[in-house]
Design an enzyme around this catalytic site. Structure first.
Site, PDB file in Angstrom:
ATOM      1  N   HIS A 153       0.870  -1.185   0.000  1.00 39.78           N
ATOM      2  CA  HIS A 153       0.000   0.000   0.000  1.00 39.78           C
ATOM      3  C   HIS A 153       0.901   1.227   0.000  1.00 39.78           C
ATOM      4  O   HIS A 153       1.289   1.741   1.050  1.00 39.78           O
ATOM      5  CB  HIS A 153      -0.911  -0.024   1.231  1.00 39.78           C
ATOM      6  CG  HIS A 153      -1.951   1.057   1.249  1.00 39.78           C
ATOM      7  ND1 HIS A 153      -3.125   0.942   1.945  1.00 39.78           N
ATOM      8  CD2 HIS A 153      -2.000   2.278   0.662  1.00 39.78           C
ATOM      9  CE1 HIS A 153      -3.848   2.039   1.806  1.00 39.78           C
ATOM     10  NE2 HIS A 153      -3.168   2.869   1.027  1.00 39.78           N
ATOM     11  N   HIS A 160      -9.368   0.896  -1.658  1.00 35.61           N
ATOM     12  CA  HIS A 160      -9.479   1.497  -0.334  1.00 35.61           C
ATOM     13  C   HIS A 160     -10.911   1.300   0.160  1.00 35.61           C
ATOM     14  O   HIS A 160     -11.864   1.537  -0.593  1.00 35.61           O
ATOM     15  CB  HIS A 160      -9.186   2.994  -0.396  1.00 35.61           C
ATOM     16  CG  HIS A 160      -7.737   3.336  -0.559  1.00 35.61           C
ATOM     17  ND1 HIS A 160      -6.953   2.776  -1.529  1.00 35.61           N
ATOM     18  CD2 HIS A 160      -6.942   4.193   0.135  1.00 35.61           C
ATOM     19  CE1 HIS A 160      -5.722   3.279  -1.427  1.00 35.61           C
ATOM     20  NE2 HIS A 160      -5.688   4.138  -0.431  1.00 35.61           N
ATOM     21  N   ASP A 166       1.408   7.062   2.264  1.00 40.29           N
ATOM     22  CA  ASP A 166       2.038   8.248   1.662  1.00 40.29           C
ATOM     23  C   ASP A 166       3.148   8.711   2.610  1.00 40.29           C
ATOM     24  O   ASP A 166       2.972   9.670   3.366  1.00 40.29           O
ATOM     25  CB  ASP A 166       1.005   9.363   1.468  1.00 40.29           C
ATOM     26  CG  ASP A 166      -0.103   8.980   0.512  1.00 40.29           C
ATOM     27  OD1 ASP A 166       0.036   9.243  -0.696  1.00 40.29           O
ATOM     28  OD2 ASP A 166      -1.105   8.393   0.971  1.00 40.29           O
ATOM     29  N   GLU A 220     -11.649   3.138   5.533  1.00 44.81           N
ATOM     30  CA  GLU A 220     -10.716   4.105   6.130  1.00 44.81           C
ATOM     31  C   GLU A 220     -11.529   5.224   6.764  1.00 44.81           C
ATOM     32  O   GLU A 220     -11.473   5.446   7.969  1.00 44.81           O
ATOM     33  CB  GLU A 220      -9.772   4.666   5.072  1.00 44.81           C
ATOM     34  CG  GLU A 220      -8.801   5.711   5.613  1.00 44.81           C
ATOM     35  CD  GLU A 220      -7.978   6.384   4.523  1.00 44.81           C
ATOM     36  OE1 GLU A 220      -6.978   7.030   4.877  1.00 44.81           O
ATOM     37  OE2 GLU A 220      -8.334   6.284   3.328  1.00 44.81           O
TER      38      GLU A 220
END
Length: 334
Positions: A14, A194, A276, A197
């Site tokens: 991921h 995704h 990220d 989340e």
């Protein structure tokens, strides 16, 4: 433990390449490409990294990626990630890029793919990292747009291994993207998404039932539905958990309150990833180190997480066996 400094070998599953742009790279590429940004100093840019939610992060991310203009930029971005990831123990990476993030600002996908593949193709010889490439689509853009883009990639024989779904989750349920995922699977592409989340557990269930995904990215909110958890355990549905991301985006207040221990206790098929990393405070090894310290994880648990990452990857049997061998070496080094 014997104090060995050997990094735990893992597969990172991921990882958004656009989320690996370090502040120094952003300013350097902006100057090189003549891109004007709202910030002109490292200190000013770094001061923007205090996010209140997913959207506040996306606003900064989308502004910064304007500096990506040429294949050279995409190659440097990818090579920088591979170098850093390798130093932290990543041995296989299944990385994604956002197609619309570049197309909508006039950058052809050929430019994007040429640069990314230049780095990925050299990744094993240069950094000891094998890789696969996932093209992700923004769920807050029209599903028809995603279908058109994917069809174009298929028609041009683009070198992609799978598709994903990301960006704002709330209000954009999996049901919108059934046609996109049917198209991907019909052409032998892997499928991930995704879910859970920001959105509810139902998004996780619908991603499995409607999109027929092979992996759930994040998935934390599945814990709100015990029947869903039981199903995911029984079916060994992989979840790519991103602890530092969850804390930075305020989906979880503090790392101490992260549900990782609960996920492990329930037997969910989870791995640790960075999401990220340039924006969320750490690459894969930093995420592993953070949860190890916070929850006093023992070597057996770390081994489990590493083996989960390998088994949840899209590597073939030989590739998985190779990585399990590296984990065996790590175990013997402890």
């Amino acid at each position: 433990m014997n104090g060995s400094t050997m990094h735990l070998p893992i597969a990172e599953l991921h990882l958004h390449l656009e989320g690996t742009l370090e502040p120094e790279f952003i300013l350097e590429a902006a100057a090189r490409n003549g891109v004007e940004l709202p910030w002109t100093s490292l200190a000013d840019l770094r001061s923007r990294y205090d996010f209140t939610d997913l959207q506040s992060f996306l606003d900064l991310l989308y502004t910064n990626l304007e500096v990506l203009q040429t294949s050279r930029d995409f190659e440097q971005m990818t090579r920088d990630y591979l170098r850093r990831a390798s130093a932290g123990g990543v041995r296989h990476a299944e990385v994604s890029f956002d197609a619309q993030a570049h197309l909508l600002r006039g950058i052809p996908l050929e430019v994007v793919l040429t640069g990314i593949h230049a780095a990925l193709d050299a990744g094993e010889s240069e950094f000891g990292i094998t890789s696969k490439l996932i093209v992700s689509f923004w769920r807050d853009r029209p599903a028809s747009e995603a279908v058109e883009i994917l069809q174009g990639l298929i028609d041009s024989d683009a070198r992609i291994d799978g598709i994903g779904l990301d960006s704002a989750e709330v209000g954009y349920p999996p049901a919108l993207f059934v046609e996109l995922y049917d198209l991907a699977r019909s052409h032998g592409l892997h499928v991930v998404a995704h879910a859970g989340e920001e959105g509810p557990a139902q998004n996780v269930a619908d991603s499995l039932d409607l999109l027929k995904v092979e992996r759930i990215d994040h998935g934390n909110n599945c814990l709100d539905d015990e029947r869903l958890v039981a199903r995911m355990v029984a079916e060994r549905v992989p979840m790519t958990v991103c602890p530092l991301s969850n804390v930075r985006l305020r989906t979880i207040d503090t790392l101490a309150r992260h549900p990782l221990p609960v996920m492990l206790e329930k037997g969910l098929f989870i791995s640790i990833n960075s999401d990220d990393p340039a924006y969320f405070g750490g690459y894969a090894d930093a995420n592993v180190a953070a949860v190890t310290e916070q929850f006093a994880l023992d070597d057996a648990t770390l081994e489990l997480l590493a083996r989960n990452s390998v088994d949840a990857s899209f590597l073939d049997a030989a590739g998985k066996a190779r990585l399990h061998g590296e984990i065996d070496d790590w175990v013997r080094s402890r």
